[in-house]
Design a protein around this motif. Structure first.
Motif, PDB file in Angstrom:
ATOM      1  N   VAL A 189     -22.053 -34.449 -60.747  1.00 47.60           N
ATOM      2  CA  VAL A 189     -21.347 -34.210 -59.487  1.00 47.60           C
ATOM      3  C   VAL A 189     -20.337 -33.069 -59.607  1.00 47.60           C
ATOM      4  O   VAL A 189     -20.126 -32.308 -58.649  1.00 47.60           O
ATOM      5  CB  VAL A 189     -20.646 -35.496 -59.018  1.00 47.60           C
ATOM      6  CG1 VAL A 189     -19.815 -35.255 -57.774  1.00 47.60           C
ATOM      7  CG2 VAL A 189     -21.689 -36.581 -58.750  1.00 47.60           C
ATOM      8  N   SER A 190     -19.708 -32.928 -60.757  1.00 46.29           N
ATOM      9  CA  SER A 190     -18.664 -31.916 -60.919  1.00 46.29           C
ATOM     10  C   SER A 190     -19.219 -30.539 -61.280  1.00 46.29           C
ATOM     11  O   SER A 190     -18.478 -29.556 -61.321  1.00 46.29           O
ATOM     12  CB  SER A 190     -17.656 -32.361 -61.987  1.00 46.29           C
ATOM     13  OG  SER A 190     -18.296 -32.542 -63.244  1.00 46.29           O
ATOM     14  N   ALA A 191     -20.523 -30.446 -61.515  1.00 44.54           N
ATOM     15  CA  ALA A 191     -21.140 -29.164 -61.864  1.00 44.54           C
ATOM     16  C   ALA A 191     -21.358 -28.317 -60.617  1.00 44.54           C
ATOM     17  O   ALA A 191     -21.324 -28.815 -59.488  1.00 44.54           O
ATOM     18  CB  ALA A 191     -22.473 -29.416 -62.564  1.00 44.54           C
ATOM     19  N   ASN A 192     -21.590 -27.021 -60.808  1.00 43.89           N
ATOM     20  CA  ASN A 192     -21.905 -26.148 -59.688  1.00 43.89           C
ATOM     21  C   ASN A 192     -23.180 -26.616 -58.999  1.00 43.89           C
ATOM     22  O   ASN A 192     -24.099 -27.134 -59.645  1.00 43.89           O
ATOM     23  CB  ASN A 192     -22.096 -24.711 -60.159  1.00 43.89           C
ATOM     24  CG  ASN A 192     -20.777 -24.019 -60.454  1.00 43.89           C
ATOM     25  OD1 ASN A 192     -19.715 -24.483 -60.050  1.00 43.89           O
ATOM     26  ND2 ASN A 192     -20.830 -22.914 -61.159  1.00 43.89           N
ATOM     27  N   TYR A 254     -14.008 -41.357 -53.417  1.00 40.93           N
ATOM     28  CA  TYR A 254     -14.686 -41.003 -54.671  1.00 40.93           C
ATOM     29  C   TYR A 254     -14.323 -39.580 -55.077  1.00 40.93           C
ATOM     30  O   TYR A 254     -13.978 -39.308 -56.239  1.00 40.93           O
ATOM     31  CB  TYR A 254     -16.199 -41.134 -54.489  1.00 40.93           C
ATOM     32  CG  TYR A 254     -17.010 -40.776 -55.712  1.00 40.93           C
ATOM     33  CD1 TYR A 254     -17.469 -41.768 -56.574  1.00 40.93           C
ATOM     34  CD2 TYR A 254     -17.313 -39.456 -56.004  1.00 40.93           C
ATOM     35  CE1 TYR A 254     -18.209 -41.444 -57.702  1.00 40.93           C
ATOM     36  CE2 TYR A 254     -18.045 -39.117 -57.130  1.00 40.93           C
ATOM     37  CZ  TYR A 254     -18.498 -40.110 -57.977  1.00 40.93           C
ATOM     38  OH  TYR A 254     -19.212 -39.774 -59.096  1.00 40.93           O
ATOM     39  N   LEU A 255     -14.398 -38.638 -54.136  1.00 44.28           N
ATOM     40  CA  LEU A 255     -14.142 -37.242 -54.453  1.00 44.28           C
ATOM     41  C   LEU A 255     -12.696 -37.012 -54.857  1.00 44.28           C
ATOM     42  O   LEU A 255     -12.406 -36.208 -55.756  1.00 44.28           O
ATOM     43  CB  LEU A 255     -14.514 -36.364 -53.261  1.00 44.28           C
ATOM     44  CG  LEU A 255     -16.001 -36.326 -52.908  1.00 44.28           C
ATOM     45  CD1 LEU A 255     -16.239 -35.457 -51.680  1.00 44.28           C
ATOM     46  CD2 LEU A 255     -16.833 -35.814 -54.077  1.00 44.28           C
ATOM     47  N   THR A 256     -11.757 -37.716 -54.220  1.00 46.98           N
ATOM     48  CA  THR A 256     -10.350 -37.582 -54.586  1.00 46.98           C
ATOM     49  C   THR A 256     -10.120 -38.036 -56.021  1.00 46.98           C
ATOM     50  O   THR A 256      -9.451 -37.352 -56.814  1.00 46.98           O
ATOM     51  CB  THR A 256      -9.464 -38.399 -53.632  1.00 46.98           C
ATOM     52  OG1 THR A 256      -9.620 -37.892 -52.302  1.00 46.98           O
ATOM     53  CG2 THR A 256      -7.999 -38.310 -54.039  1.00 46.98           C
ATOM     54  N   HIS A 257     -10.677 -39.191 -56.383  1.00 45.17           N
ATOM     55  CA  HIS A 257     -10.553 -39.668 -57.767  1.00 45.17           C
ATOM     56  C   HIS A 257     -11.182 -38.684 -58.742  1.00 45.17           C
ATOM     57  O   HIS A 257     -10.611 -38.375 -59.798  1.00 45.17           O
ATOM     58  CB  HIS A 257     -11.225 -41.046 -57.908  1.00 45.17           C
ATOM     59  CG  HIS A 257     -10.352 -42.192 -57.534  1.00 45.17           C
ATOM     60  ND1 HIS A 257     -10.181 -42.602 -56.227  1.00 45.17           N
ATOM     61  CD2 HIS A 257      -9.588 -43.021 -58.292  1.00 45.17           C
ATOM     62  CE1 HIS A 257      -9.351 -43.641 -56.200  1.00 45.17           C
ATOM     63  NE2 HIS A 257      -8.987 -43.916 -57.435  1.00 45.17           N
ATOM     64  N   MET A 258     -12.374 -38.194 -58.416  1.00 44.49           N
ATOM     65  CA  MET A 258     -13.077 -37.302 -59.330  1.00 44.49           C
ATOM     66  C   MET A 258     -12.294 -36.005 -59.553  1.00 44.49           C
ATOM     67  O   MET A 258     -12.164 -35.527 -60.685  1.00 44.49           O
ATOM     68  CB  MET A 258     -14.464 -36.976 -58.792  1.00 44.49           C
ATOM     69  CG  MET A 258     -15.322 -36.198 -59.778  1.00 44.49           C
ATOM     70  SD  MET A 258     -16.816 -35.537 -59.026  1.00 44.49           S
ATOM     71  CE  MET A 258     -16.139 -34.189 -58.062  1.00 44.49           C
ATOM     72  N   ARG A 259     -11.738 -35.450 -58.475  1.00 44.53           N
ATOM     73  CA  ARG A 259     -10.977 -34.205 -58.614  1.00 44.53           C
ATOM     74  C   ARG A 259      -9.715 -34.408 -59.429  1.00 44.53           C
ATOM     75  O   ARG A 259      -9.340 -33.545 -60.234  1.00 44.53           O
ATOM     76  CB  ARG A 259     -10.651 -33.655 -57.216  1.00 44.53           C
ATOM     77  CG  ARG A 259     -11.876 -33.046 -56.519  1.00 44.53           C
ATOM     78  CD  ARG A 259     -11.606 -32.755 -55.058  1.00 44.53           C
ATOM     79  NE  ARG A 259     -12.819 -32.251 -54.399  1.00 44.53           N
ATOM     80  CZ  ARG A 259     -13.163 -32.528 -53.152  1.00 44.53           C
ATOM     81  NH1 ARG A 259     -12.389 -33.328 -52.416  1.00 44.53           N
ATOM     82  NH2 ARG A 259     -14.258 -32.021 -52.637  1.00 44.53           N
ATOM     83  N   CYS A 260      -9.052 -35.548 -59.236  1.00 42.18           N
ATOM     84  CA  CYS A 260      -7.864 -35.844 -60.044  1.00 42.18           C
ATOM     85  C   CYS A 260      -8.225 -35.953 -61.528  1.00 42.18           C
ATOM     86  O   CYS A 260      -7.534 -35.394 -62.393  1.00 42.18           O
ATOM     87  CB  CYS A 260      -7.209 -37.131 -59.570  1.00 42.18           C
ATOM     88  SG  CYS A 260      -6.395 -37.005 -57.963  1.00 42.18           S
ATOM     89  N   GLU A 262     -10.793 -34.633 -63.003  1.00 41.11           N
ATOM     90  CA  GLU A 262     -11.179 -33.304 -63.480  1.00 41.11           C
ATOM     91  C   GLU A 262      -9.952 -32.437 -63.737  1.00 41.11           C
ATOM     92  O   GLU A 262      -9.871 -31.732 -64.744  1.00 41.11           O
ATOM     93  CB  GLU A 262     -12.088 -32.638 -62.448  1.00 41.11           C
ATOM     94  CG  GLU A 262     -12.672 -31.309 -62.904  1.00 41.11           C
ATOM     95  CD  GLU A 262     -13.689 -30.771 -61.916  1.00 41.11           C
ATOM     96  OE1 GLU A 262     -14.585 -30.025 -62.345  1.00 41.11           O
ATOM     97  OE2 GLU A 262     -13.581 -31.079 -60.715  1.00 41.11           O
ATOM     98  N   ASN A 263      -8.969 -32.511 -62.855  1.00 39.29           N
ATOM     99  CA  ASN A 263      -7.767 -31.687 -62.978  1.00 39.29           C
ATOM    100  C   ASN A 263      -6.976 -31.996 -64.243  1.00 39.29           C
ATOM    101  O   ASN A 263      -6.302 -31.104 -64.788  1.00 39.29           O
ATOM    102  CB  ASN A 263      -6.868 -31.864 -61.751  1.00 39.29           C
ATOM    103  CG  ASN A 263      -7.447 -31.197 -60.512  1.00 39.29           C
ATOM    104  OD1 ASN A 263      -8.320 -30.339 -60.607  1.00 39.29           O
ATOM    105  ND2 ASN A 263      -6.974 -31.606 -59.342  1.00 39.29           N
ATOM    106  N   VAL A 264      -7.009 -33.244 -64.694  1.00 39.07           N
ATOM    107  CA  VAL A 264      -6.255 -33.602 -65.906  1.00 39.07           C
ATOM    108  C   VAL A 264      -7.125 -33.584 -67.158  1.00 39.07           C
ATOM    109  O   VAL A 264      -6.697 -34.011 -68.225  1.00 39.07           O
ATOM    110  CB  VAL A 264      -5.572 -34.978 -65.750  1.00 39.07           C
ATOM    111  CG1 VAL A 264      -4.572 -34.946 -64.617  1.00 39.07           C
ATOM    112  CG2 VAL A 264      -6.597 -36.098 -65.543  1.00 39.07           C
ATOM    113  N   GLY A 265      -8.374 -33.093 -67.028  1.00 40.58           N
ATOM    114  CA  GLY A 265      -9.224 -32.908 -68.199  1.00 40.58           C
ATOM    115  C   GLY A 265     -10.052 -34.095 -68.613  1.00 40.58           C
ATOM    116  O   GLY A 265     -10.711 -34.073 -69.659  1.00 40.58           O
TER     117      GLY A 265
END
Length: 394
Positions: A189-192, A254-260, A262-265
């Motif tokens: 999901v996080s890939a291009n 779901y997207l909010t959790h995933m972005r958070c 991702e942002n913290v590695g």
């Protein structure tokens, strides 16, 4: 006696066991193997020791796999382990001259990229060994490939555009969880994004393209363009294709959790050092999240996965939508698994059944759309994945 070895005892593995037992005339001797023997024992306790043999195996270790296959002597290996393990299992099947089936294409553990190249490279070796590999026999990939082949065979002279739509409208009650392996799901999901148009691949940023799609029995949902593996094989085998895309639904939560994360590695796939220990962030995250195999009893709602194809028949343009709707609670009642595992597991068993019955059995490496779709479509209705088809306005 017709014997099958199932490698992988997660949610999909459980469905495969249940569905093989439903088709005992085809799968007479069933063995389930996993690195974690306790998972196999749990499923064995559910179905009865007299119905299921179990074994321990490290699917990354080709020699262990070879030894187990030589001991059991299955006619077919069904791989529902991790995509990272496809090549080791394919190699073990090659060395033992055993037919092979999987549900997802190979992905290197150190690179968030999946492609068929290294699996397709087995083709001549499998031909020489007089065995078959069936790649991507889940739902998407899998059933979606067969949907495309069925439309091509019966409804179109050529298909110009294909959109694959995947909606999971289930609610498991957790603040955040994934419906299949978290590591695979979050990397995907996080890939291009990527889609194919006019002979070339076009890359997009993650979640850059979103449309509202109206899913039968569910309603309109935000659907985001991703790259998905069946696109790579379908562009080779669907006549006249000019564009193919894949869309999947995700809630804003779901997207909010995933972005958070991702942002913290936390979605990182490279090793880091933590308090003197080396860990991979996304693997650590996996241990914190609910096991997808445990979501079944909590999940309510439905899935809808299908294909929209636009093309021509007798010089007239037409647009068709073919899809399956599955209910999470009904799937759990039947197999103790939610619908995401159920739809994938049924796709695997239908492909395996057609191989075991010599209906689809060939020599070499194949994707599902290369084979006659009619017997697969018939078995879907018999095995719990009824499908519908309707014409859309252009």
């Amino acid at each position: 006696m017709k014997s099958v070895l199932i490698i992988g005892a997660g949610g999909v593995g459980r469905v495969v066991v249940y569905k093989c037992l439903e088709n005992r005339d085809t799968f007479q001797n069933i063995t389930l193997a996993s690195r974690t023997l306790d998972k196999c024992k749990q499923i064995q306790n559910e179905v009865g020791k007299e119905n299921l043999n179990i074994a321990k195996v490290d699917a990354d270790n080709t020699q262990e796999l070879i030894d187990l296959i030589n001991q059991i002597k299955p006619d077919l290996v069904i791989n529902v382990a991790l995509p990272y393990q496809d090549l080791s299992i394919m190699e073990a099947c090659l060395q033992t001259r055993t037919h092979y089936l999987d549900t997802a294409n190979y992905e290197h553990p150190d690179s968030a990229k999946f492609e068929y190249k290294e699996q397709w490279a087995f083709d001549q070796k499998y031909k020489d060994a007089n065995i078959m590999a069936l790649l991507g026999s889940g739902f998407d990939p899998g059933v979606t490939n067969v949907f495309c082949a069925y439309l091509q065979k019966h409804y179109f002279d050529e298909i110009e555009e294909i959109d694959i739509f995947d909606c999971n409208d289930g609610d498991h009650g957790y603040a955040f969880a994934t419906n299949f392996n978290p590591e695979i799901n979050l990397r995907e999901v996080s890939a291009n994004g990527r889609y194919w148009q006019d002979g070339k691949w076009i890359e997009t940023k993650p979640m850059e393209i979103c449309i509202n799609w109206d899913y039968p029995q569910i309603g309109k949902r935000k659907s985001y363009l991703l790259y998905h593996e069946e696109l790579e094989s379908l562009i080779k085998h669907i006549k006249g294709l000019r564009r193919i895309r894949f869309f999947m639904t995700f809630s804003d939560n779901y997207l909010t959790h995933m972005r958070c994360l991702e942002n913290v590695g936390m979605l990182g796939i490279k090793e880091i050092e933590h308090n003197g220990c080396k860990i991979v962030p996304i693997q650590f995250l996996k241990t914190l999240l609910p096991d997808p195999a445990t979501l079944g009893k909590r999940t309510k709602g439905k899935t809808n996965i299908g294909v929209v194809a636009k093309g021509k028949k007798d010089s007239k343009e037409k647009r068709l939508y073919i899809y399956n709707v599955s209910d999470h609670e009904k799937c759990y009642k039947e197999t103790l698994s939610q619908a995401v595992s159920y739809t994938t597991g049924v796709g695997a068993v239908v492909g395996a059944k057609l191989m075991m019955q010599n209906i689809w059995l060939k020599r070499g490496v194949y994707n599902l759309e290369e084979l006659d779709p009619d017997p697969f479509m018939k078995e879907l209705n018999l095995c719990g994945l009824p499908w519908e088809i309707k014409e859309l306005l252009n």
